[in-house]
Design a protein around this motif. Structure first.
Motif, PDB file in Angstrom:
ATOM      1  N   MET A   1       1.062  -0.971  -0.642  1.00 18.93           N
ATOM      2  CA  MET A   1       0.007  -0.095   0.003  1.00 18.93           C
ATOM      3  C   MET A   1       0.911   1.048  -0.080  1.00 18.93           C
ATOM      4  SD  MET A   1      -2.755  -0.883   2.796  1.00 18.93           S
ATOM      5  CE  MET A   1      -3.802   0.131   3.079  1.00 18.93           C
ATOM      6  N   SER A   2       0.628   2.444  -0.470  1.00 17.30           N
ATOM      7  CA  SER A   2       0.945   3.595  -0.486  1.00 17.30           C
ATOM      8  C   SER A   2       1.319   4.204   1.019  1.00 17.30           C
ATOM      9  CB  SER A   2       0.849   4.504  -1.548  1.00 17.30           C
ATOM     10  OG  SER A   2      -0.546   4.950  -1.466  1.00 17.30           O
ATOM     11  N   ILE A   3       1.751   5.221   0.992  1.00 13.93           N
ATOM     12  CA  ILE A   3       1.625   5.664   2.427  1.00 13.93           C
ATOM     13  C   ILE A   3       0.651   6.426   2.486  1.00 13.93           C
ATOM     14  CG2 ILE A   3       2.552   7.744   3.687  1.00 13.93           C
ATOM     15  CD1 ILE A   3       5.378   7.158   3.000  1.00 13.93           C
ATOM     16  N   ILE A   4      -0.044   7.119   1.472  1.00 12.70           N
ATOM     17  CA  ILE A   4      -1.681   7.790   1.579  1.00 12.70           C
ATOM     18  C   ILE A   4      -2.699   6.956   1.948  1.00 12.70           C
ATOM     19  CG2 ILE A   4      -3.551   9.219   0.160  1.00 12.70           C
ATOM     20  CD1 ILE A   4      -0.881  10.545   0.619  1.00 12.70           C
ATOM     21  N   ASP A   5      -2.964   6.054   1.074  1.00 13.65           N
ATOM     22  CA  ASP A   5      -3.839   4.326   1.826  1.00 13.65           C
ATOM     23  C   ASP A   5      -3.184   3.603   3.206  1.00 13.65           C
ATOM     24  OD1 ASP A   5      -4.740   4.300  -0.713  1.00 13.65           O
ATOM     25  OD2 ASP A   5      -3.201   3.263  -1.867  1.00 13.65           O
ATOM     26  N   GLN A   6      -1.651   3.830   3.816  1.00 10.64           N
ATOM     27  CA  GLN A   6      -1.943   3.441   5.276  1.00 10.64           C
ATOM     28  C   GLN A   6      -2.610   4.720   6.029  1.00 10.64           C
ATOM     29  OE1 GLN A   6       2.197   2.758   5.029  1.00 10.64           O
ATOM     30  NE2 GLN A   6       2.061   0.857   4.271  1.00 10.64           N
ATOM     31  N   LEU A   7      -2.763   5.764   5.631  1.00 10.15           N
ATOM     32  CA  LEU A   7      -2.719   6.960   6.628  1.00 10.15           C
ATOM     33  C   LEU A   7      -4.375   6.871   6.630  1.00 10.15           C
ATOM     34  CD1 LEU A   7      -0.582  10.436   5.504  1.00 10.15           C
ATOM     35  CD2 LEU A   7      -0.193   8.763   7.695  1.00 10.15           C
ATOM     36  N   ILE A   8      -5.010   6.416   4.890  1.00 10.80           N
ATOM     37  CA  ILE A   8      -6.497   7.032   5.219  1.00 10.80           C
ATOM     38  C   ILE A   8      -7.351   5.509   5.675  1.00 10.80           C
ATOM     39  CG2 ILE A   8      -8.156   5.837   3.673  1.00 10.80           C
ATOM     40  CD1 ILE A   8      -6.196   8.513   0.481  1.00 10.80           C
ATOM     41  N   PHE A   9      -6.406   4.110   5.579  1.00  7.98           N
ATOM     42  CA  PHE A   9      -6.641   2.769   6.479  1.00  7.98           C
ATOM     43  C   PHE A   9      -6.604   2.937   7.917  1.00  7.98           C
ATOM     44  CE2 PHE A   9      -6.155  -1.311   8.518  1.00  7.98           C
ATOM     45  CZ  PHE A   9      -7.168  -1.572   7.613  1.00  7.98           C
ATOM     46  N   ASN A  10      -5.531   3.823   8.430  1.00 15.74           N
ATOM     47  CA  ASN A  10      -5.687   4.542   9.790  1.00 15.74           C
ATOM     48  C   ASN A  10      -6.405   5.057  10.358  1.00 15.74           C
ATOM     49  OD1 ASN A  10      -4.401   1.974  11.558  1.00 15.74           O
ATOM     50  ND2 ASN A  10      -2.353   1.881  10.565  1.00 15.74           N
ATOM     51  N   TYR A  11      -6.581   5.796   9.759  1.00 14.68           N
ATOM     52  CA  TYR A  11      -7.448   7.197  10.106  1.00 14.68           C
ATOM     53  C   TYR A  11      -8.033   7.044  10.999  1.00 14.68           C
ATOM     54  CZ  TYR A  11     -10.028  12.043  10.012  1.00 14.68           C
ATOM     55  OH  TYR A  11     -10.519  12.999  10.682  1.00 14.68           O
ATOM     56  N   SER A  12      -9.200   6.444  10.747  1.00 12.89           N
ATOM     57  CA  SER A  12      -9.806   5.923  12.284  1.00 12.89           C
ATOM     58  C   SER A  12     -10.087   4.897  13.651  1.00 12.89           C
ATOM     59  CB  SER A  12     -11.559   4.584  11.753  1.00 12.89           C
ATOM     60  OG  SER A  12     -10.894   3.600  10.754  1.00 12.89           O
ATOM     61  N   ASN A  13      -8.547   4.619  13.141  1.00 18.23           N
ATOM     62  CA  ASN A  13      -8.220   3.973  14.051  1.00 18.23           C
ATOM     63  C   ASN A  13      -7.829   4.934  14.854  1.00 18.23           C
ATOM     64  OD1 ASN A  13      -8.672   1.128  13.739  1.00 18.23           O
ATOM     65  ND2 ASN A  13      -6.775   0.802  13.110  1.00 18.23           N
TER      66      ASN A  13
END
Length: 505
Positions: free
Chosen positions: A245-257
């Motif tokens: 995953m790209s850094i942006i996708d990782q940030l989006i994925f974990n934003y709710s966490n």
């Protein structure tokens, strides 16, 4: 008689930090003594008993994990439960003492009670994974050392004094050990020391070589952790899809966490932080006789955040649909409100505090944000990872309290805080007494099956829910099944079954 009472009261006040710290150490020693090994503890204890801990930690660095000192700790301490009882208690004493020292509240009974309440009222999952789990102490050690380090360094910077020559090697060790124990702790030290160097340069147009060495040591620790061959191999094996995953996708994925583990789950902390911030704004208003639009907006943010922290409790009694907006991390409210709340906190610090406290609050709010923020780039962002954010926010609560009219507030807060501390301490005491009782029952069951190795179907009592982490093993967890049987000397071919007692505990 009156003179004796006065002297006694003066003695208590002057030594409140020592007395309260000793109480914290004693309490955590007692509940630690009642806590059994669980989960990963069994495997680490077996490895520590079979092999040379230092050689094994070195080998793990190249095959399994860059957390060299975490692995070494596991191999050294888990086979020696008595040692952990003392270590765990001492760490909590150091945490407690360091926070009071950072906040400048060494003689405040109310501050000691407030700090104790915030420490013992954390989320159950966070408590189970870090407070009373032997391998969870690998998160606690970096926290204790970071608070100790910042308590020493910030005091010297504030007072324009030089660090004691003996203290410098101690601080180097306090940086290197945690930097090779936990990733977000390593980042905290690098970032924190960078901020300190920048501040010193702006203030003095000079950065002493000592503080440069602190930054370099912390950076070396982070680099050694990140370049570990074992950590890379493990990440590829266990989290291959995440790495794609790209850094942006990782940030989006974990934003709710990030939203959930920074704000939603820690409701008592958010409530106290918001309440103290509201009081500070009201004090400033009454003192200056000016109420600006910005004051009103900030107060509204803290009122909303305080209400949000109460919604989980409200929802359990009044399951109203609109309350879900405050509980669900992915809701529109939580997605939008909490980033704005962070901005509001910076605004609050800017307008409500004098320079010395303002800079200290900026420092700890940045550390709190970075410690959870960096975990957004990790596939294993959980409760234990949020420990540092929680405690740096606790530091902020104590700093805010230190700036208030404490003569008045101490009279208002002391009785409620005594009651809250008593209730929470009593609840924890009962919980770990029950854990000890269940563990003794389980040991009796284990002894029966050891005496009758022909029995292949083993039934063991479960620990109460929300008591300890990893004490029970599920059917598909073959690794922990195997190490549990080996640790307790059970038939390796037996099948383990864990049950809740039908008639309760």
């Amino acid at each position: 008689m009156k003179q004796a009472i006065k002297r006694f009261n003066a003695f208590i006040k002057n030594n409140i930090i020592i007395i309260s710290t000793l109480f914290v150490i004693l309490f955590f020693y007692l509940i630690s003594s009642k806590t059994p090994l669980a989960g990963d503890d069994w495997g680490y204890a077996l490895n520590g008993m079979k092999h040379n801990p230092f050689e094994l930690a070195y080998e793990f660095y190249f095959t399994w994990s860059g957390r060299f000192f975490s692995e070494l700790y596991g191999f050294l301490v888990t086979p020696n439960k008595w040692l952990w009882n003392f270590l765990n208690a001492g760490l909590f004493g150091l945490i407690f003492y360091s926070i009071l020292k950072i906040s400048g509240l060494k003689k405040s009974i109310v501050a000691a009670l407030l700090l104790l309440f915030l420490m013992i009222s954390v989320k159950d999952e966070l408590r189970m994974e870090t407070y009373t789990w032997l391998m969870g102490t690998t998160y606690l050690i970096p926290l204790a050392l970071s608070l100790f380090y910042f308590s020493v360094v910030l005091k010297n910077i504030e007072k324009y004094t030089r660090l004691n020559g003996v203290m410098i090697p101690v601080l180097w060790l306090s940086l290197l050990v945690p930097s090779l124990m936990m990733e977000n702790a390593a980042v905290i030290f690098v970032f924190g020391n960078f901020l300190i160097c920048v501040y010193l340069y702006i203030r003095d147009r000079n950065v002493p070589i000592t503080y440069i060495s602190f930054f370099v040591i912390s950076l070396i620790g982070l680099v050694l952790l990140r370049v570990s061959p074992g950590a890379s191999a493990r990440a590829i094996r266990d989290h291959g899809e995440w790495l794609k995953m790209s850094i942006i996708d990782q940030l989006i994925f974990n934003y709710s966490n990030f939203i959930r583990l920074t704000f939603i789950e820690h409701r008592y902390l958010v409530l106290v932080f918001s309440g103290l911030s509201l009081i500070k704004l009201l004090e400033n208003w009454m003192k200056n006789r000016k109420f600006s639009f910005l004051h009103g907006v900030l107060m509204l943010f803290f009122i909303i955040s305080a209400f949000s922290s109460l919604t989980l409790t409200l929802y359990s009694r009044f399951p109203l649909e609109f309350l879900n907006q405050f509980i669900e991390p992915t809701s529109l409210f939580n997605t939008v409100f909490w980033p704005l709340f962070i901005v509001a906190v910076f605004g609050f610090i800017t307008i409500a505090f004098k320079e010395s406290l303002r800079l200290k609050l900026y420092f700890f709010v940045l550390l709190a944000g970075v410690s959870n923020g960096v975990m957004m780039l990790s596939p294993i962002f959980g409760y234990r990872s949020s420990l540092y954010t929680v405690y740096y926010m606790i530091v902020m609560c104590l700093i805010i309290y230190s700036s208030l009219n404490r003569k008045l507030l101490s009279k208002v807060f002391i009785i409620p805080l005594i009651v809250l501390c008593y209730l929470n301490l009593n609840q924890l005491w009962d919980k770990y007494n029950l854990v000890e009782s269940v563990h003794n029952t389980r040991l009796g069951q284990i002894q029966y099956y050891k005496d009758n190795p022909e029995i292949k179907d083993i039934w063991l009592i479960r620990y109460p829910i929300y008591s300890i982490h990893g004490g029970d093993i599920e059917v598909d967890d073959t690794y922990h099944m195997d190490v549990f049987k080996e640790y307790y000397g059970l038939n390796k071919d037996a099948v383990l079954n864990f049950y809740f007692p039908e008639e309760g505990y």
